[in-house]
Design a protein around this motif. Sequence first.
Motif, PDB file in Angstrom:
ATOM      1  N   LEU A  12       0.775  -1.295   0.009  1.00  0.00           N
ATOM      2  CA  LEU A  12       0.105  -0.030   0.047  1.00  0.00           C
ATOM      3  C   LEU A  12       0.871   1.226   0.117  1.00  0.00           C
ATOM      4  N   SER A  13       2.048   1.249   0.627  1.00  0.00           N
ATOM      5  CA  SER A  13       2.816   2.383   0.654  1.00  0.00           C
ATOM      6  C   SER A  13       3.376   2.834  -0.731  1.00  0.00           C
ATOM      7  N   SER A  14       3.330   4.118  -1.023  1.00  0.00           N
ATOM      8  CA  SER A  14       3.712   4.528  -2.319  1.00  0.00           C
ATOM      9  C   SER A  14       5.319   4.351  -2.353  1.00  0.00           C
ATOM     10  N   TYR A  15       6.045   4.601  -1.312  1.00  0.00           N
ATOM     11  CA  TYR A  15       7.302   4.272  -1.465  1.00  0.00           C
ATOM     12  C   TYR A  15       7.710   2.754  -1.730  1.00  0.00           C
ATOM     13  N   VAL A  16       7.184   2.014  -1.240  1.00  0.00           N
ATOM     14  CA  VAL A  16       7.191   0.440  -1.357  1.00  0.00           C
ATOM     15  C   VAL A  16       6.930   0.272  -2.703  1.00  0.00           C
ATOM     16  N   ALA A  36       3.978  -4.130   8.281  1.00  0.00           N
ATOM     17  CA  ALA A  36       3.256  -2.767   8.508  1.00  0.00           C
ATOM     18  C   ALA A  36       4.493  -1.917   9.117  1.00  0.00           C
ATOM     19  N   PRO A  37       4.195  -0.571   8.868  1.00  0.00           N
ATOM     20  CA  PRO A  37       5.126   0.174   9.580  1.00  0.00           C
ATOM     21  C   PRO A  37       5.087   0.219  11.011  1.00  0.00           C
ATOM     22  N   HIS A  38       6.251   0.414  11.535  1.00  0.00           N
ATOM     23  CA  HIS A  38       6.167   0.426  13.121  1.00  0.00           C
ATOM     24  C   HIS A  38       6.123  -0.951  13.820  1.00  0.00           C
ATOM     25  N   SER A  39       5.625  -2.156  12.750  1.00  0.00           N
ATOM     26  CA  SER A  39       5.429  -3.484  13.649  1.00  0.00           C
ATOM     27  C   SER A  39       6.940  -3.988  13.953  1.00  0.00           C
ATOM     28  N   GLY A  49      11.255   2.340  11.784  1.00  0.00           N
ATOM     29  CA  GLY A  49      10.042   1.622  11.391  1.00  0.00           C
ATOM     30  C   GLY A  49       9.287   2.041  10.292  1.00  0.00           C
ATOM     31  N   LYS A  50       9.841   2.801   9.556  1.00  0.00           N
ATOM     32  CA  LYS A  50       9.272   3.139   8.152  1.00  0.00           C
ATOM     33  C   LYS A  50       9.407   1.923   7.074  1.00  0.00           C
ATOM     34  N   VAL A  51       8.546   2.274   5.946  1.00  0.00           N
ATOM     35  CA  VAL A  51       8.673   1.392   4.879  1.00  0.00           C
ATOM     36  C   VAL A  51       9.177   2.206   3.900  1.00  0.00           C
ATOM     37  N   PRO A  52      10.061   1.651   2.763  1.00  0.00           N
ATOM     38  CA  PRO A  52      10.292   0.123   2.681  1.00  0.00           C
ATOM     39  C   PRO A  52      11.797   0.145   3.367  1.00  0.00           C
ATOM     40  N   ALA A  53      12.035  -1.004   3.555  1.00  0.00           N
ATOM     41  CA  ALA A  53      13.541  -1.555   3.748  1.00  0.00           C
ATOM     42  C   ALA A  53      13.776  -2.593   2.814  1.00  0.00           C
ATOM     43  N   TYR A  62      17.692   0.735   4.155  1.00  0.00           N
ATOM     44  CA  TYR A  62      16.473   1.526   4.305  1.00  0.00           C
ATOM     45  C   TYR A  62      16.694   2.823   3.827  1.00  0.00           C
ATOM     46  N   GLU A  63      15.829   3.691   3.486  1.00  0.00           N
ATOM     47  CA  GLU A  63      15.317   4.804   2.713  1.00  0.00           C
ATOM     48  C   GLU A  63      15.417   4.469   1.153  1.00  0.00           C
ATOM     49  N   SER A  64      14.056   4.872   0.831  1.00  0.00           N
ATOM     50  CA  SER A  64      13.962   4.461  -0.783  1.00  0.00           C
ATOM     51  C   SER A  64      14.874   5.100  -1.572  1.00  0.00           C
ATOM     52  N   LEU A  65      15.438   6.359  -1.566  1.00  0.00           N
ATOM     53  CA  LEU A  65      16.462   6.707  -2.521  1.00  0.00           C
ATOM     54  C   LEU A  65      17.576   5.935  -2.276  1.00  0.00           C
ATOM     55  N   PHE A  98      10.912  15.774  -4.592  1.00  0.00           N
ATOM     56  CA  PHE A  98       9.754  14.807  -4.492  1.00  0.00           C
ATOM     57  C   PHE A  98       9.898  14.267  -2.685  1.00  0.00           C
ATOM     58  N   ASN A  99      10.712  13.945  -2.610  1.00  0.00           N
ATOM     59  CA  ASN A  99      10.872  13.349  -0.951  1.00  0.00           C
ATOM     60  C   ASN A  99      10.723  14.549   0.047  1.00  0.00           C
ATOM     61  N   SER A 100      11.632  15.748  -0.414  1.00  0.00           N
ATOM     62  CA  SER A 100      11.742  16.654   0.633  1.00  0.00           C
ATOM     63  C   SER A 100      10.520  17.401   0.620  1.00  0.00           C
ATOM     64  N   MET A 102       7.481  17.458  -1.859  1.00  0.00           N
ATOM     65  CA  MET A 102       5.990  16.911  -2.393  1.00  0.00           C
ATOM     66  C   MET A 102       5.371  16.087  -1.530  1.00  0.00           C
ATOM     67  N   TYR A 103       6.313  15.042  -1.054  1.00  0.00           N
ATOM     68  CA  TYR A 103       5.571  13.855  -0.312  1.00  0.00           C
ATOM     69  C   TYR A 103       4.778  14.446   0.882  1.00  0.00           C
ATOM     70  N   ALA A 104       5.285  15.359   1.456  1.00  0.00           N
ATOM     71  CA  ALA A 104       4.512  15.632   2.805  1.00  0.00           C
ATOM     72  C   ALA A 104       3.186  16.269   2.579  1.00  0.00           C
TER      73      ALA A 104
HETATM   74  N1  LIG Z   1      12.226   8.918   3.667  1.00  0.00           N
HETATM   75  C1  LIG Z   1      11.611   7.634   3.728  1.00  0.00           C
HETATM   76  C2  LIG Z   1      10.224   7.779   3.899  1.00  0.00           C
HETATM   77  C3  LIG Z   1       9.362   6.448   4.139  1.00  0.00           C
HETATM   78  C4  LIG Z   1       7.991   6.693   4.511  1.00  0.00           C
HETATM   79  O1  LIG Z   1       7.534   7.924   5.186  1.00  0.00           O
HETATM   80  N2  LIG Z   1       7.200   5.821   4.433  1.00  0.00           N
HETATM   81  C5  LIG Z   1       5.783   5.976   4.798  1.00  0.00           C
HETATM   82  C6  LIG Z   1       4.843   5.014   4.050  1.00  0.00           C
HETATM   83  S1  LIG Z   1       4.844   5.727   2.005  1.00  0.00           S
HETATM   84  C7  LIG Z   1       5.828   5.402   6.193  1.00  0.00           C
HETATM   85  O2  LIG Z   1       6.749   4.388   6.566  1.00  0.00           O
HETATM   86  N3  LIG Z   1       4.702   5.821   6.930  1.00  0.00           N
HETATM   87  C8  LIG Z   1       4.699   5.297   8.459  1.00  0.00           C
HETATM   88  C9  LIG Z   1       4.768   6.512   9.513  1.00  0.00           C
HETATM   89  O3  LIG Z   1       5.261   7.445   8.994  1.00  0.00           O
HETATM   90  O4  LIG Z   1       4.645   5.989  10.514  1.00  0.00           O
HETATM   91  C10 LIG Z   1      11.755   6.959   2.423  1.00  0.00           C
HETATM   92  O5  LIG Z   1      12.085   7.372   1.520  1.00  0.00           O
HETATM   93  O6  LIG Z   1      12.008   5.610   2.410  1.00  0.00           O
END
Ligand SMILES: N[C@@H](CCC(=O)N[C@@H](CS)C(=O)NCC(=O)O)C(=O)O
Length: 210
Positions: A12-16, A36-39, A49-53, A62-65, A98-100, A102-104
């Motif tokens: 579901l995560s756009s970065y994943v 899931a994030p933070h699982s 705890g963010k996704v993806p890794a 970790y960090e999509s970039l 985008f990451n810095s 637009m994403y937010a």
């Molecule tokens: N800077 C991170 C951002 C990852 C990110 O924010 N992922 C979101 C899902 S698209 C997430 O894990 N959200 C859960 C949260 O922030 O608690 C990357 O590029 O990988």
Amino acid sequence: MSAAVKLFGVSLSSYVRGVSAALHEKGVEFEHLQFAPHSEEQLAVHPYGKVPAFSHGDVQLYESLAILDYIERVFDGPALAPPDAAGRGKMMQWLCAFNSYMYADLAAVVIPRLIHAPQGQPVDEEAVAVAAKNVRRHLELLEKALATGPYLVGEQYTLADLNAAPLIQYFTFTPEAGPGLEGLTNVTRWLEAVLARPAMQRATQPAAAS
Ligand SMILES: N[C@@H](CCC(=O)N[C@@H](CS)C(=O)NCC(=O)O)C(=O)O
């Protein structure tokens, strides 16, 4: 035998989805663990705890970039980055912008509308309106960039396109997309082209977000 490739984080995560699309573009076989994030499981592979890794044998990232750059450098398959310094710089510019920036704003519309509201949680309409205004400005910037070629860096489809499109697609599922995308024909055409790619289709589960 080549080392195992694993992607950690819900589709579901756009970065994943971006990372998954890059792997599919390259034809890489990988195991996708839908954490899931933070699982507890995700915290074991990502300290925030963010996704993806991601892992490839002993390499853990970790960090999509960082993950996208690694995929581009390590795996065969179609190039997803320009060969020249100027083109690569432009691609990195769009990835970082985008990451810095637009994403937010996109997330500040998408998350309340597509996740919180359906769960019956209250939506801060004022905050959504402010974010939607900012999204319009981001999309206008993309519109200008896309006037000179089919993709963000011109003729070549790159990591910048597959990183940005998934969350912008989620934005199109919100009521804010009407005014947000009005008249932005280049962005609309680009989004359709990116989302139609077989690799992106394989990485995509939009039904889960709507
Ligand atoms: N800077 C991170 C951002 C990852 C990110 O924010 N992922 C979101 C899902 S698209 C997430 O894990 N959200 C859960 C949260 O922030 O608690 C990357 O590029 O990988």
